[in-house]
Design a protein around this motif. Sequence first.
Motif, short mmCIF file in Angstrom:
data_model
loop_
_atom_site.label_atom_id
_atom_site.label_comp_id
_atom_site.label_asym_id
_atom_site.label_seq_id
_atom_site.Cartn_x
_atom_site.Cartn_y
_atom_site.Cartn_z
N ALA A 30 24.10 10.59 5.03
CA ALA A 30 23.07 11.41 5.67
C ALA A 30 23.70 12.45 6.61
O ALA A 30 24.75 12.20 7.20
N ASP A 31 23.03 13.60 6.74
CA ASP A 31 23.51 14.62 7.68
C ASP A 31 22.99 14.37 9.08
O ASP A 31 23.59 14.80 10.07
N GLU A 32 21.84 13.72 9.13
CA GLU A 32 21.19 13.50 10.43
C GLU A 32 20.66 12.08 10.53
O GLU A 32 20.06 11.58 9.57
N ILE A 33 20.85 11.47 11.69
CA ILE A 33 20.27 10.14 11.92
C ILE A 33 19.33 10.28 13.10
O ILE A 33 19.75 10.75 14.16
N TYR A 54 6.27 10.25 20.33
CA TYR A 54 7.58 9.58 20.31
C TYR A 54 8.61 10.42 21.05
O TYR A 54 8.41 11.61 21.30
N LEU A 55 9.73 9.79 21.38
CA LEU A 55 10.92 10.49 21.87
C LEU A 55 11.89 10.47 20.71
O LEU A 55 11.99 9.47 20.00
N SER A 56 12.61 11.55 20.55
CA SER A 56 13.52 11.58 19.41
C SER A 56 14.95 11.84 19.89
O SER A 56 15.20 12.70 20.74
N LEU A 57 15.86 11.06 19.33
CA LEU A 57 17.28 11.25 19.62
C LEU A 57 17.97 11.40 18.27
O LEU A 57 17.96 10.47 17.46
N VAL A 58 18.52 12.58 18.03
CA VAL A 58 19.09 12.85 16.71
C VAL A 58 20.61 13.01 16.82
O VAL A 58 21.10 13.73 17.69
N CYS A 59 21.33 12.34 15.92
CA CYS A 59 22.77 12.60 15.80
C CYS A 59 22.92 13.48 14.58
O CYS A 59 22.66 13.04 13.45
N ASN A 60 23.27 14.73 14.80
CA ASN A 60 23.48 15.63 13.66
C ASN A 60 24.96 15.57 13.30
O ASN A 60 25.82 16.11 14.00
N LEU A 61 25.24 14.87 12.20
CA LEU A 61 26.64 14.58 11.85
C LEU A 61 27.32 15.82 11.26
O LEU A 61 28.53 15.97 11.33
N LYS A 62 26.51 16.70 10.70
CA LYS A 62 27.08 17.92 10.11
C LYS A 62 27.49 18.91 11.20
O LYS A 62 28.58 19.47 11.18
N LYS A 63 26.58 19.10 12.17
CA LYS A 63 26.87 20.07 13.23
C LYS A 63 27.64 19.45 14.39
O LYS A 63 28.12 20.17 15.26
N ILE A 123 11.10 19.79 26.51
CA ILE A 123 12.49 20.21 26.35
C ILE A 123 13.19 19.58 25.15
O ILE A 123 12.84 18.50 24.70
N VAL A 124 14.21 20.29 24.71
CA VAL A 124 15.15 19.75 23.72
C VAL A 124 16.53 19.96 24.34
O VAL A 124 16.86 21.08 24.74
N ARG A 125 17.28 18.87 24.49
CA ARG A 125 18.62 18.99 25.09
C ARG A 125 19.66 18.68 24.01
O ARG A 125 19.64 17.62 23.40
N CYS A 126 20.54 19.61 23.81
CA CYS A 126 21.52 19.47 22.74
C CYS A 126 22.93 19.50 23.34
O CYS A 126 23.19 20.31 24.22
N CYS A 127 23.80 18.60 22.92
CA CYS A 127 25.18 18.64 23.41
C CYS A 127 26.14 18.23 22.30
O CYS A 127 25.72 17.65 21.29
N PRO A 128 27.41 18.53 22.46
CA PRO A 128 28.37 18.19 21.41
C PRO A 128 28.49 16.68 21.22
O PRO A 128 28.40 15.92 22.19
N LEU A 129 28.69 16.27 19.98
CA LEU A 129 28.89 14.85 19.66
C LEU A 129 30.24 14.76 18.95
O LEU A 129 30.35 14.95 17.75
N ARG A 130 31.23 14.49 19.77
CA ARG A 130 32.60 14.50 19.28
C ARG A 130 32.91 13.38 18.29
O ARG A 130 33.77 13.51 17.42
N SER A 131 32.18 12.26 18.42
CA SER A 131 32.45 11.09 17.57
C SER A 131 32.25 11.34 16.09
O SER A 131 32.63 10.50 15.27
N VAL A 132 31.64 12.46 15.70
CA VAL A 132 31.51 12.72 14.26
C VAL A 132 32.89 12.86 13.61
O VAL A 132 33.02 12.80 12.40
N MET A 133 33.91 13.04 14.45
CA MET A 133 35.29 13.11 13.94
C MET A 133 35.87 11.71 13.68
O MET A 133 36.92 11.57 13.09
N ASP A 134 35.19 10.67 14.18
CA ASP A 134 35.71 9.29 14.06
C ASP A 134 35.10 8.59 12.84
O ASP A 134 34.20 9.12 12.21
N SER A 135 35.57 7.37 12.60
CA SER A 135 34.97 6.64 11.48
C SER A 135 33.75 5.83 11.93
O SER A 135 32.89 5.49 11.14
N ILE A 136 33.68 5.51 13.21
CA ILE A 136 32.50 4.79 13.72
C ILE A 136 31.88 5.60 14.86
O ILE A 136 32.59 6.11 15.73
#
Length: 491
Positions: free
Chosen positions: A382-385, A396-405, A421-434
Amino acid sequence: MKSYASLQRIFTISGADMCVKQNMGEIANHFLRQKYHFEVPCGWCNDPNGFLYWNGSYHLFYQHNPFAADPEDFKMFWGHAVSNDLVHWEYVKPALAPGLTYDNAGCWSGNAIDLGDRLGVFYTGINSKNKNQVQCYAESSDGINFTKDFENPLLKETLCSASNEDFRDPQVWRHGDYWYLIAGSAENDYGCVLLYRSTDCRHWSFMNKLVESFGELGSVCECPNFFELDGRYVLLFSPHGLKQRKSVYLIGDFNYDSGKFFWDTYGEIDWGTDFYAPQTLVDAHGRRIMIAWANSWDWMPWFEKYDTSCFGYSGAMSLPRELSLYRNQLQSRPIRELERYRVDPKYWENITVNSNEPFYYQAGDGICAEIKVAINLTSTTADEIEFRLRSNRDKYLSLVCNLKKGELIFDRSRSDSASKIVRCCPLRSVMDSILYLHIYLDTSSIEVFTDHYCTNQSNNFIMPTTCRNLSIAVQSGFCQIEKLETWGINI
Ligand code: FRU
Protein backbone atom coordinates in the motif's frame (compact mmCIF):
# COMPACT_ATOMS: atom_id res chain seq x y z
CA MET A 1 -21.72 26.94 30.10
CA LYS A 2 -20.07 28.96 32.81
CA SER A 3 -19.03 32.58 32.78
CA TYR A 4 -16.48 33.94 35.21
CA ALA A 5 -16.98 37.51 34.08
CA SER A 6 -18.79 38.33 37.30
CA LEU A 7 -16.00 37.06 39.55
CA GLN A 8 -14.29 39.58 41.67
CA ARG A 9 -10.68 39.86 40.60
CA ILE A 10 -8.36 40.22 43.54
CA PHE A 11 -4.86 40.33 42.19
CA THR A 12 -3.18 38.68 45.15
CA ILE A 13 -2.15 35.09 45.75
CA SER A 14 -5.03 34.54 48.15
CA GLY A 15 -7.50 36.17 45.72
CA ALA A 16 -6.34 33.86 42.93
CA ASP A 17 -6.31 30.81 45.22
CA MET A 18 -9.86 31.54 46.36
CA CYS A 19 -11.10 31.88 42.79
CA VAL A 20 -9.49 28.59 41.72
CA LYS A 21 -10.76 26.69 44.76
CA GLN A 22 -14.30 27.97 44.20
CA ASN A 23 -14.42 26.68 40.65
CA MET A 24 -12.03 23.77 40.25
CA GLY A 25 -14.42 21.10 41.56
CA GLU A 26 -17.05 21.76 38.93
CA ILE A 27 -14.51 22.16 36.14
CA ALA A 28 -12.85 18.84 37.06
CA ASN A 29 -16.05 17.01 36.13
CA HIS A 30 -16.33 18.38 32.63
CA PHE A 31 -16.53 15.65 29.96
CA LEU A 32 -13.61 17.10 28.00
CA ARG A 33 -11.20 17.08 30.95
CA GLN A 34 -8.17 14.98 30.19
CA LYS A 35 -7.46 11.99 32.39
CA TYR A 36 -3.69 11.72 32.47
CA HIS A 37 -2.46 15.09 31.21
CA PHE A 38 -1.97 18.08 33.47
CA GLU A 39 -4.69 20.67 32.88
CA VAL A 40 -5.18 24.06 34.46
CA PRO A 41 -7.65 23.64 37.37
CA CYS A 42 -9.50 26.85 36.49
CA GLY A 43 -8.93 29.80 34.17
CA TRP A 44 -6.09 30.02 31.73
CA CYS A 45 -2.57 28.59 31.51
CA ASN A 46 0.19 28.80 28.96
CA ASP A 47 3.95 28.07 29.31
CA PRO A 48 5.33 25.66 31.90
CA ASN A 49 7.58 27.62 34.26
CA GLY A 50 10.11 26.64 36.91
CA PHE A 51 9.87 22.93 36.05
CA LEU A 52 12.10 21.41 38.74
CA TYR A 53 12.76 18.34 40.83
CA TRP A 54 13.29 19.71 44.34
CA ASN A 55 13.33 18.09 47.74
CA GLY A 56 11.90 14.77 46.53
CA SER A 57 9.02 16.19 44.42
CA TYR A 58 8.42 17.46 40.92
CA HIS A 59 7.30 21.09 40.76
CA LEU A 60 5.44 22.52 37.82
CA PHE A 61 4.69 26.23 37.73
CA TYR A 62 2.83 27.77 34.82
CA GLN A 63 1.70 31.04 33.29
CA HIS A 64 -1.72 31.51 34.77
CA ASN A 65 -4.75 33.77 34.66
CA PRO A 66 -7.01 32.36 37.37
CA PHE A 67 -9.90 34.74 36.63
CA ALA A 68 -10.76 33.82 33.03
CA ALA A 69 -10.06 31.07 30.55
CA ASP A 70 -8.29 33.58 28.39
CA PRO A 71 -4.90 35.34 28.63
CA GLU A 72 -6.83 38.66 28.68
CA ASP A 73 -4.23 41.42 29.15
CA PHE A 74 -1.41 38.96 30.08
CA LYS A 75 -1.38 39.99 33.73
CA MET A 76 -0.01 36.57 34.57
CA PHE A 77 0.39 34.75 37.87
CA TRP A 78 2.58 31.71 38.34
CA GLY A 79 0.26 28.77 38.98
CA HIS A 80 1.75 25.80 40.82
CA ALA A 81 1.32 22.02 41.01
CA VAL A 82 3.36 19.27 42.68
CA SER A 83 3.78 15.60 41.81
CA ASN A 84 5.64 12.49 42.91
CA ASP A 85 5.43 10.69 39.59
CA LEU A 86 4.91 13.39 36.91
CA VAL A 87 1.47 11.90 36.25
CA HIS A 88 -0.67 12.86 39.27
CA TRP A 89 -0.51 16.60 39.94
CA GLU A 90 -1.71 18.19 43.13
CA TYR A 91 -2.97 21.76 43.13
CA VAL A 92 -0.88 24.23 45.13
CA LYS A 93 -1.81 27.90 45.55
CA PRO A 94 -0.19 30.25 43.01
CA ALA A 95 3.46 31.06 43.69
CA LEU A 96 3.68 34.56 42.22
CA ALA A 97 1.12 37.33 41.75
CA PRO A 98 1.67 40.49 39.69
CA GLY A 99 1.69 43.61 41.84
CA LEU A 100 4.98 45.37 42.51
CA THR A 101 6.12 48.26 40.32
CA TYR A 102 8.38 46.10 38.21
CA ASP A 103 5.82 43.29 37.70
CA ASN A 104 2.44 45.02 38.12
CA ALA A 105 1.40 43.97 34.61
CA GLY A 106 2.52 40.35 34.84
CA CYS A 107 4.97 37.75 36.13
CA TRP A 108 6.00 36.10 32.89
CA SER A 109 7.93 32.94 32.17
CA GLY A 110 11.16 31.80 33.77
CA ASN A 111 12.83 28.84 35.47
CA ALA A 112 13.63 27.51 38.95
CA ILE A 113 16.86 26.58 40.68
CA ASP A 114 17.57 24.09 43.42
CA LEU A 115 19.40 25.76 46.32
CA GLY A 116 19.23 22.77 48.66
CA ASP A 117 17.05 24.06 51.47
CA ARG A 118 15.53 26.75 49.22
CA LEU A 119 13.87 26.92 45.85
CA GLY A 120 14.64 30.00 43.73
CA VAL A 121 12.67 31.21 40.72
CA PHE A 122 13.64 33.65 37.98
CA TYR A 123 10.90 35.33 35.98
CA THR A 124 10.26 38.29 33.71
CA GLY A 125 8.58 41.32 35.27
CA ILE A 126 6.19 43.32 33.08
CA ASN A 127 5.38 46.90 33.98
CA SER A 128 2.31 48.81 32.80
CA LYS A 129 4.19 52.02 31.97
CA ASN A 130 7.77 51.10 31.15
CA LYS A 131 7.96 48.87 28.09
CA ASN A 132 11.24 47.27 29.12
CA GLN A 133 10.98 43.67 30.24
CA VAL A 134 13.10 42.97 33.34
CA GLN A 135 14.44 39.86 35.03
CA CYS A 136 13.42 39.22 38.64
CA TYR A 137 13.99 36.71 41.41
CA ALA A 138 11.91 35.17 44.19
CA GLU A 139 12.74 32.52 46.77
CA SER A 140 11.01 29.99 48.98
CA SER A 141 12.10 27.74 51.83
CA ASP A 142 8.99 25.51 51.78
CA GLY A 143 8.42 25.38 48.01
CA ILE A 144 4.99 27.03 48.47
CA ASN A 145 5.41 30.58 49.78
CA PHE A 146 7.68 32.83 47.74
CA THR A 147 9.25 36.17 48.62
CA LYS A 148 10.23 38.52 45.85
CA ASP A 149 13.78 39.78 46.12
CA PHE A 150 14.21 43.28 47.60
CA GLU A 151 16.79 44.14 44.92
CA ASN A 152 14.46 43.32 42.00
CA PRO A 153 14.73 43.68 39.12
CA LEU A 154 18.11 41.99 39.09
CA LEU A 155 18.56 42.62 35.39
CA LYS A 156 16.93 45.80 34.07
CA GLU A 157 18.39 45.89 30.57
CA THR A 158 20.00 43.59 28.06
CA LEU A 159 23.38 45.32 28.64
CA CYS A 160 24.03 44.92 24.91
CA SER A 161 22.50 46.12 21.65
CA ALA A 162 19.57 43.66 21.76
CA SER A 163 16.02 44.86 22.47
CA ASN A 164 14.97 45.68 26.04
CA GLU A 165 11.31 45.45 25.03
CA ASP A 166 11.64 41.84 23.93
CA PHE A 167 13.83 40.54 26.73
CA ARG A 168 12.28 37.67 28.58
CA ASP A 169 11.98 34.10 29.84
CA PRO A 170 15.21 33.70 31.85
CA GLN A 171 16.79 30.35 32.54
CA VAL A 172 19.47 30.20 35.24
CA TRP A 173 21.83 27.35 36.09
CA ARG A 174 25.14 26.82 37.85
CA HIS A 175 28.32 25.46 36.33
CA GLY A 176 31.65 25.42 38.17
CA ASP A 177 32.25 28.72 39.96
CA TYR A 178 29.64 30.68 38.03
CA TRP A 179 25.94 31.10 37.55
CA TYR A 180 24.70 31.49 33.98
CA LEU A 181 21.51 33.16 32.76
CA ILE A 182 20.04 33.10 29.27
CA ALA A 183 17.03 35.05 28.04
CA GLY A 184 15.23 35.37 24.72
CA SER A 185 15.46 38.63 22.82
CA ALA A 186 15.76 40.17 19.36
CA GLU A 187 17.92 42.64 17.54
CA ASN A 188 16.36 44.53 14.63
CA ASP A 189 13.65 41.86 14.56
CA TYR A 190 16.14 39.03 14.30
CA GLY A 191 15.71 36.56 17.16
CA CYS A 192 18.62 35.93 19.51
CA VAL A 193 19.37 34.38 22.91
CA LEU A 194 21.51 36.38 25.33
CA LEU A 195 23.97 34.86 27.80
CA TYR A 196 25.00 36.39 31.15
CA ARG A 197 27.32 35.28 33.93
CA SER A 198 27.47 35.97 37.65
CA THR A 199 29.40 34.82 40.70
CA ASP A 200 26.61 35.55 43.23
CA CYS A 201 23.47 34.90 41.15
CA ARG A 202 22.46 38.55 41.66
CA HIS A 203 24.83 40.76 39.71
CA TRP A 204 24.94 39.77 36.10
CA SER A 205 27.30 40.74 33.32
CA PHE A 206 26.60 40.23 29.65
CA MET A 207 28.80 37.53 28.17
CA ASN A 208 27.75 36.81 24.66
CA LYS A 209 24.87 36.09 22.32
CA LEU A 210 24.37 32.36 22.70
CA VAL A 211 22.73 32.39 19.27
CA GLU A 212 21.96 35.18 16.83
CA SER A 213 20.37 35.09 13.43
CA PHE A 214 19.45 36.86 10.24
CA GLY A 215 15.83 35.82 10.53
CA GLU A 216 16.24 32.06 10.26
CA LEU A 217 15.59 31.73 14.02
CA GLY A 218 12.48 33.94 13.86
CA SER A 219 11.88 37.49 15.04
CA VAL A 220 12.04 36.71 18.80
CA CYS A 221 13.38 33.54 20.46
CA GLU A 222 10.94 32.87 23.30
CA CYS A 223 11.52 30.52 26.24
CA PRO A 224 15.09 29.34 25.60
CA ASN A 225 16.17 26.23 27.48
CA PHE A 226 19.80 25.15 27.31
CA PHE A 227 21.45 21.99 28.67
CA GLU A 228 24.00 19.29 28.17
CA LEU A 229 22.72 16.01 26.77
CA ASP A 230 24.72 12.90 25.92
CA GLY A 231 27.97 14.87 25.61
CA ARG A 232 26.56 17.66 23.42
CA TYR A 233 24.61 20.87 24.13
CA VAL A 234 21.00 21.45 23.17
CA LEU A 235 19.08 24.71 22.95
CA LEU A 236 15.29 24.54 22.81
CA PHE A 237 13.31 27.67 21.99
CA SER A 238 10.03 28.85 20.53
CA PRO A 239 10.45 31.31 17.69
CA HIS A 240 8.02 34.00 16.63
CA GLY A 241 7.48 34.61 12.96
CA LEU A 242 8.50 31.26 11.46
CA LYS A 243 4.94 30.40 10.42
CA GLN A 244 4.56 26.60 10.79
CA ARG A 245 7.69 26.25 12.94
CA LYS A 246 7.08 26.98 16.59
CA SER A 247 9.26 24.83 18.81
CA VAL A 248 12.72 24.02 17.58
CA TYR A 249 16.06 22.73 18.83
CA LEU A 250 19.69 23.36 18.01
CA ILE A 251 22.43 20.85 18.83
CA GLY A 252 26.09 21.80 19.06
CA ASP A 253 29.15 22.29 21.23
CA PHE A 254 29.46 24.90 23.92
CA ASN A 255 32.48 26.61 25.42
CA TYR A 256 31.90 27.94 28.94
CA ASP A 257 34.91 30.28 28.83
CA SER A 258 33.88 32.18 25.74
CA GLY A 259 30.14 31.53 26.04
CA LYS A 260 30.07 30.47 22.40
CA PHE A 261 27.62 27.85 21.18
CA PHE A 262 28.65 26.29 17.88
CA TRP A 263 25.54 24.59 16.63
CA ASP A 264 25.38 22.26 13.67
CA THR A 265 21.88 20.78 13.79
CA TYR A 266 18.48 22.42 13.59
CA GLY A 267 15.34 20.34 14.17
CA GLU A 268 11.66 20.47 15.08
CA ILE A 269 10.89 19.33 18.63
CA ASP A 270 7.27 18.54 17.82
CA TRP A 271 5.42 19.12 14.55
CA GLY A 272 1.90 19.20 16.01
CA THR A 273 -0.33 22.23 16.45
CA ASP A 274 -0.21 22.12 20.24
CA PHE A 275 3.29 22.13 21.63
CA TYR A 276 5.00 25.36 22.71
CA ALA A 277 7.54 26.78 25.15
CA PRO A 278 9.03 23.47 26.41
CA GLN A 279 11.10 23.40 29.60
CA THR A 280 13.25 20.65 31.06
CA LEU A 281 14.45 19.37 34.43
CA VAL A 282 16.88 16.74 35.64
CA ASP A 283 15.48 14.40 38.26
CA ALA A 284 16.93 12.07 40.90
CA HIS A 285 17.42 9.36 38.26
CA GLY A 286 19.49 11.77 36.16
CA ARG A 287 16.82 11.91 33.47
CA ARG A 288 16.40 15.09 31.40
CA ILE A 289 12.62 15.47 31.18
CA MET A 290 10.78 17.94 28.97
CA ILE A 291 7.23 19.27 29.26
CA ALA A 292 5.48 21.83 27.05
CA TRP A 293 2.34 23.88 26.87
CA ALA A 294 -0.08 21.81 24.78
CA ASN A 295 -2.06 24.57 23.09
CA SER A 296 -1.42 27.25 20.52
CA TRP A 297 -1.32 31.06 20.39
CA ASP A 298 -3.67 33.10 18.25
CA TRP A 299 -0.76 34.20 16.02
CA MET A 300 -0.15 30.62 14.88
CA PRO A 301 -1.39 29.93 11.34
CA TRP A 302 -3.88 27.21 12.32
CA PHE A 303 -5.34 28.97 15.36
CA GLU A 304 -9.12 29.02 15.81
CA LYS A 305 -10.88 29.51 19.06
CA TYR A 306 -12.01 25.92 19.27
CA ASP A 307 -10.80 25.14 22.77
CA THR A 308 -12.46 24.58 26.10
CA SER A 309 -12.51 28.23 27.27
CA CYS A 310 -16.30 28.40 27.22
CA PHE A 311 -16.24 25.80 30.01
CA GLY A 312 -14.14 27.96 32.34
CA TYR A 313 -10.68 26.57 31.64
CA SER A 314 -8.12 26.51 28.88
CA GLY A 315 -4.64 25.08 28.89
CA ALA A 316 -2.88 21.76 29.35
CA MET A 317 0.64 20.36 29.31
CA SER A 318 2.12 17.73 27.01
CA LEU A 319 3.10 14.36 28.40
CA PRO A 320 6.48 14.64 30.13
CA ARG A 321 9.14 13.18 27.82
CA GLU A 322 12.59 11.85 28.56
CA LEU A 323 15.22 13.33 26.25
CA SER A 324 18.26 11.76 24.63
CA LEU A 325 20.15 12.08 21.37
CA TYR A 326 19.72 9.61 18.55
CA ARG A 327 22.01 10.08 15.54
CA ASN A 328 22.39 13.74 16.42
CA GLN A 329 18.64 14.33 16.60
CA LEU A 330 16.56 15.07 19.67
CA GLN A 331 14.74 11.96 20.81
CA SER A 332 11.82 12.34 23.21
CA ARG A 333 10.07 9.37 24.78
CA PRO A 334 7.05 9.61 27.05
CA ILE A 335 8.21 8.90 30.60
CA ARG A 336 8.22 5.27 31.70
CA GLU A 337 6.00 6.06 34.74
CA LEU A 338 3.03 6.02 32.36
CA GLU A 339 3.42 2.26 31.93
CA ARG A 340 2.26 1.78 35.53
CA TYR A 341 -1.20 2.95 34.53
CA ARG A 342 -1.71 0.59 31.59
CA VAL A 343 -4.88 -1.51 31.87
CA ASP A 344 -6.62 -3.99 29.62
CA PRO A 345 -3.64 -5.10 27.47
CA LYS A 346 -4.34 -6.46 23.97
CA TYR A 347 -1.99 -7.97 21.45
CA TRP A 348 -2.15 -8.99 17.76
CA GLU A 349 0.52 -10.14 15.34
CA ASN A 350 0.88 -10.82 11.63
CA ILE A 351 -2.24 -9.07 10.43
CA THR A 352 -2.69 -8.36 6.75
CA VAL A 353 -4.92 -5.35 6.08
CA ASN A 354 -6.34 -5.48 2.56
CA SER A 355 -7.79 -2.57 0.62
CA ASN A 356 -11.35 -1.69 1.56
CA GLU A 357 -11.31 -4.13 4.50
CA PRO A 358 -10.42 -1.99 7.50
CA PHE A 359 -9.05 -3.80 10.51
CA TYR A 360 -10.99 -2.88 13.67
CA TYR A 361 -9.34 -3.27 17.06
CA GLN A 362 -9.80 -2.12 20.66
CA ALA A 363 -7.62 0.00 22.91
CA GLY A 364 -8.99 0.55 26.41
CA ASP A 365 -12.26 2.46 26.20
CA GLY A 366 -11.19 4.04 22.90
CA ILE A 367 -10.76 7.43 24.63
CA CYS A 368 -7.80 7.03 27.00
CA ALA A 369 -5.51 4.64 25.24
CA GLU A 370 -2.00 3.76 24.22
CA ILE A 371 -1.31 2.11 20.86
CA LYS A 372 2.01 0.68 19.66
CA VAL A 373 2.27 -0.67 16.16
CA ALA A 374 5.06 -2.13 14.02
CA ILE A 375 4.44 -2.33 10.26
CA ASN A 376 6.60 -4.47 8.04
CA LEU A 377 7.33 -2.18 5.11
CA THR A 378 9.20 -4.78 3.07
CA SER A 379 6.05 -6.84 2.73
CA THR A 380 3.60 -3.91 2.45
CA THR A 381 2.41 -2.81 -1.00
CA ALA A 382 0.00 0.00 0.00
CA ASP A 383 1.07 3.61 -0.60
CA GLU A 384 -0.90 4.93 2.34
CA ILE A 385 -1.91 3.51 5.70
CA GLU A 386 -4.68 5.32 7.53
CA PHE A 387 -5.32 5.08 11.26
CA ARG A 388 -8.81 6.23 12.13
CA LEU A 389 -9.12 7.17 15.76
CA ARG A 390 -12.09 8.23 17.86
CA SER A 391 -14.51 7.45 15.05
CA ASN A 392 -18.20 6.83 14.67
CA ARG A 393 -20.06 6.78 11.37
CA ASP A 394 -19.29 10.31 10.21
CA LYS A 395 -16.73 11.73 12.64
CA TYR A 396 -13.14 10.68 13.08
CA LEU A 397 -9.52 11.76 13.49
CA SER A 398 -7.23 10.56 10.78
CA LEU A 399 -3.54 9.78 10.96
CA VAL A 400 -2.05 8.80 7.62
CA CYS A 401 1.40 7.38 6.90
CA ASN A 402 2.07 8.17 3.27
CA LEU A 403 4.79 5.67 2.41
CA LYS A 404 5.29 6.99 -1.10
CA LYS A 405 5.78 10.63 -0.13
CA GLY A 406 7.40 9.90 3.26
CA GLU A 407 4.86 11.95 5.23
CA LEU A 408 2.93 11.66 8.47
CA ILE A 409 -0.36 13.53 8.20
CA PHE A 410 -2.74 14.28 11.05
CA ASP A 411 -6.16 15.55 9.99
CA ARG A 412 -8.85 16.71 12.40
CA SER A 413 -11.16 18.18 9.77
CA ARG A 414 -13.77 15.47 10.49
CA SER A 415 -13.77 16.15 14.23
CA ASP A 416 -15.91 18.58 16.24
CA SER A 417 -13.10 21.13 16.51
CA ALA A 418 -13.78 24.37 14.71
CA SER A 419 -10.17 24.36 13.55
CA LYS A 420 -10.02 22.06 10.53
CA ILE A 421 -6.30 21.63 10.46
CA VAL A 422 -4.14 19.15 8.62
CA ARG A 423 -0.59 18.83 9.97
CA CYS A 424 1.94 17.17 7.74
CA CYS A 425 5.56 16.33 8.60
CA PRO A 426 8.34 14.15 7.21
CA LEU A 427 8.24 10.44 8.03
CA ARG A 428 11.80 9.28 7.78
CA SER A 429 11.04 5.65 8.72
CA VAL A 430 9.76 4.94 5.20
CA MET A 431 13.47 4.36 4.50
CA ASP A 432 13.51 1.49 7.06
CA SER A 433 12.12 -2.01 6.88
CA ILE A 434 9.85 -1.53 9.91
CA LEU A 435 7.75 1.52 10.70
CA TYR A 436 7.03 1.99 14.41
CA LEU A 437 4.29 4.27 15.69
CA HIS A 438 3.46 5.00 19.31
CA ILE A 439 0.21 6.85 19.99
CA TYR A 440 -1.26 8.29 23.20
CA LEU A 441 -4.89 9.29 23.21
CA ASP A 442 -6.50 11.29 25.98
CA THR A 443 -9.99 12.84 26.06
CA SER A 444 -9.04 15.80 23.86
CA SER A 445 -5.47 15.26 22.71
CA ILE A 446 -3.33 12.91 20.68
CA GLU A 447 0.44 12.54 20.84
CA VAL A 448 2.14 10.52 18.13
CA PHE A 449 5.78 9.38 18.20
CA THR A 450 7.68 7.82 15.33
CA ASP A 451 11.12 7.75 13.64
CA HIS A 452 12.73 6.40 16.84
CA TYR A 453 10.91 9.11 18.83
CA CYS A 454 12.58 11.86 16.77
CA THR A 455 9.41 12.85 14.89
CA ASN A 456 6.45 13.75 17.08
CA GLN A 457 3.09 15.43 16.72
CA SER A 458 0.94 16.75 19.59
CA ASN A 459 -2.53 17.87 18.56
CA ASN A 460 -5.71 18.79 20.40
CA PHE A 461 -9.21 18.03 19.22
CA ILE A 462 -12.79 18.07 20.42
CA MET A 463 -14.87 14.94 19.89
CA PRO A 464 -18.06 13.57 21.41
CA THR A 465 -17.39 10.74 23.85
CA THR A 466 -19.58 8.48 21.68
CA CYS A 467 -16.76 8.37 19.10
CA ARG A 468 -14.58 5.47 20.22
CA ASN A 469 -13.86 3.19 17.28
CA LEU A 470 -10.36 2.45 16.04
CA SER A 471 -9.35 1.03 12.71
CA ILE A 472 -6.49 0.67 10.25
CA ALA A 473 -7.19 0.87 6.53
CA VAL A 474 -5.46 0.98 3.14
CA GLN A 475 -6.93 2.17 -0.16
CA SER A 476 -5.00 -0.07 -2.51
CA GLY A 477 -2.59 -2.99 -2.09
CA PHE A 478 -2.16 -4.29 1.44
CA CYS A 479 -0.27 -3.59 4.61
CA GLN A 480 1.46 -6.11 6.82
CA ILE A 481 1.23 -5.40 10.53
CA GLU A 482 3.88 -7.29 12.39
CA LYS A 483 2.73 -6.37 15.86
CA LEU A 484 -0.06 -4.30 17.42
CA GLU A 485 -0.23 -3.72 21.17
CA THR A 486 -2.82 -1.59 22.93
CA TRP A 487 -3.74 -0.61 26.48
CA GLY A 488 -6.25 1.52 28.24
CA ILE A 489 -4.83 4.13 30.61
CA ASN A 490 -6.33 4.58 34.04
CA ILE A 491 -4.60 6.70 36.63
C1 FRU B 1 5.48 32.34 25.45
C2 FRU B 1 5.30 33.67 26.13
C3 FRU B 1 6.57 34.09 26.84
C4 FRU B 1 6.06 35.02 27.90
C5 FRU B 1 4.75 34.37 28.29
C6 FRU B 1 3.66 35.33 28.67
O1 FRU B 1 4.31 31.63 25.26
O2 FRU B 1 4.89 34.64 25.19
O3 FRU B 1 7.55 34.66 25.99
O4 FRU B 1 6.96 35.07 28.99
O5 FRU B 1 4.33 33.63 27.15
O6 FRU B 1 2.56 34.65 29.16
